[in-house]
Design an enzyme around this catalytic site. Structure first.
Site, mmCIF file in Angstrom:
data_model
loop_
_atom_site.group_PDB
_atom_site.id
_atom_site.type_symbol
_atom_site.label_atom_id
_atom_site.label_comp_id
_atom_site.label_asym_id
_atom_site.label_seq_id
_atom_site.Cartn_x
_atom_site.Cartn_y
_atom_site.Cartn_z
ATOM 1 N N THR A 34 80.022 51.495 83.506
ATOM 2 C CA THR A 34 78.443 51.451 82.095
ATOM 3 C C THR A 34 77.885 51.185 81.823
ATOM 4 O O THR A 34 77.707 49.599 82.910
ATOM 5 C CB THR A 34 79.917 52.074 81.158
ATOM 6 N N ASP A 57 76.379 52.299 75.604
ATOM 7 C CA ASP A 57 75.801 50.841 74.689
ATOM 8 C C ASP A 57 76.801 50.096 73.952
ATOM 9 O O ASP A 57 77.111 51.036 73.096
ATOM 10 C CB ASP A 57 74.406 51.537 73.910
ATOM 11 N N ASN A 84 82.131 42.764 80.008
ATOM 12 C CA ASN A 84 81.017 42.386 81.136
ATOM 13 C C ASN A 84 79.250 42.321 79.964
ATOM 14 O O ASN A 84 79.001 41.509 79.772
ATOM 15 C CB ASN A 84 81.129 42.606 82.330
ATOM 16 N N SER A 135 83.050 35.445 79.157
ATOM 17 C CA SER A 135 83.004 34.412 78.360
ATOM 18 C C SER A 135 81.682 33.580 78.781
ATOM 19 O O SER A 135 80.895 34.406 79.637
ATOM 20 C CB SER A 135 84.086 33.534 77.236
ATOM 21 N N TYR A 149 73.778 32.076 71.604
ATOM 22 C CA TYR A 149 74.862 32.178 72.609
ATOM 23 C C TYR A 149 75.796 31.443 72.593
ATOM 24 O O TYR A 149 77.679 32.206 72.584
ATOM 25 C CB TYR A 149 74.516 31.720 74.201
ATOM 26 N N LYS A 153 79.751 33.228 71.899
ATOM 27 C CA LYS A 153 80.438 32.712 73.515
ATOM 28 C C LYS A 153 81.877 32.537 72.476
ATOM 29 O O LYS A 153 83.168 32.005 73.138
ATOM 30 C CB LYS A 153 80.685 32.538 74.704
ATOM 31 N N THR A 184 72.736 35.237 89.543
ATOM 32 C CA THR A 184 73.307 36.543 88.875
ATOM 33 C C THR A 184 71.336 36.829 87.866
ATOM 34 O O THR A 184 70.935 35.409 88.135
ATOM 35 C CB THR A 184 74.383 36.899 87.323
#
Length: 279
Positions: A34, A57, A84, A135, A149, A153, A184
């Site tokens: 997705t 979403d 994710n 996480s 952030y 987490k 990433t």
């Protein structure tokens, strides 16, 4: 669960999500991938008989349910959910607007809650399933410039740790993944938003941090493809770990955090142990 699993991956239009979906396909699993734009999934992964690309979403509960319904219609079940999807609002707490702080928590915490809430009834009925949530080492280790952030987490960690015993009697397992720095797109403009500088006291530290992080982008030592294949192997195993710390830097950081916590307990052990009501 059977050897071939149905794996639902959120945030699979780019970055780590693409690597995870590809690793699941490579391992012979059926994949529901997705993204906000389903076309990005197909563009990244190509056409595949065992791939269903779905627009999603994670902050839209109705859209989440529709995506899960589409997964069941195509493949009949969901065996592994990999939460994710996420993003990064960076900055000093005083400079992050309340709206941006809430948006960070909405995506990184309530997004996985929405998807898991839609998938758990299926897994309970199957009496089998694995809920994996991405996480971060920032879910255990706070640091300056990451208050929003890390808050999102840290909340994920508490939720998953508490969810585990709730669903274990139904054959459903949970797994938290805590990566360090992998190559990433997390630090790219598509994934990271910086708070607008507004307080002179923070200006120089903000400048230095943004320069350092911008320079780190594309230079991180971790291989996301290796992480993805290892993650799929663990998540589809007979005994998925409750927590997987991924990357040598993350392992070192978590070990230091454990030592720090024990030292903080020991520093006031006598005082802390003397607070019982007098008989």
């Amino acid at each position: 669960m059977t050897a071939t699993k149905v794996v639902l991956v959120t945030g699979a239009g780019r970055g780590m999500g693409v690597d995870i979906a590809r690793a699941a396909l490579d391992a012979g699993h059926r994949v529901v991938a997705t993204a906000r734009n389903a076309g990005k999934v197909t563009e990244a992964l190509g056409d595949h008989d065992d791939l269903l690309a779905v627009a999603l979403d994670v902050t839209d509960p109705a859209g989440v349910q529709a995506a899960v319904d589409a997964a069941v219609e195509r493949f009949g079940r969901v065996d592994v959910l990999i939460n994710n999807a996420g993003n990064f609002y960076a900055g000093f707490f005083e400079e992050i607007t309340p709206e941006d702080f809430r948006a960070q928590v909405e995506t990184n915490l309530f997004g996985p809650l929405n998807v898991t809430r839609a998938v758990l009834p299926l897994m309970r009925a199957q009496r089998a399933g694995v809920v994996v949530t991405m996480s971060s080492s920032a879910g255990l280790i706070g640091a300056e410039f990451t208050s929003a952030y890390a808050a999102s987490k840290f909340a994920l960690e508490g939720w998953m740790e508490s969810l585990a015993p709730e669903v274990a009697p139904f054959g459903v397992r949970t797994m938290v993944v805590e990566p360090g720095f992998f190559r990433t797109d997390l630090l790219t403009p598509e994934s990271t938003s910086y708070a607008q500088p507004s307080i002179a006291d923070y200006a120089e530290r903000t400048r230095r941090t943004v320069v350092a992080w911008s320079g780190m982008n594309g230079q991180q030592g971790g291989d996301p493809a290796k992480l993805a294949h290892a993650l799929i192997g663990l998540a589809t195993s007979e005994q998925p770990p409750v927590r997987w710390v991924a990357g040598a830097d993350a392992v070192a950081g978590v070990e230091q955090k454990a030592r720090d916590l024990l030292a903080q307990v020991d520093a006031h052990r006598d005082l802390s142990s003397s607070l019982a009501l007098d008989a």
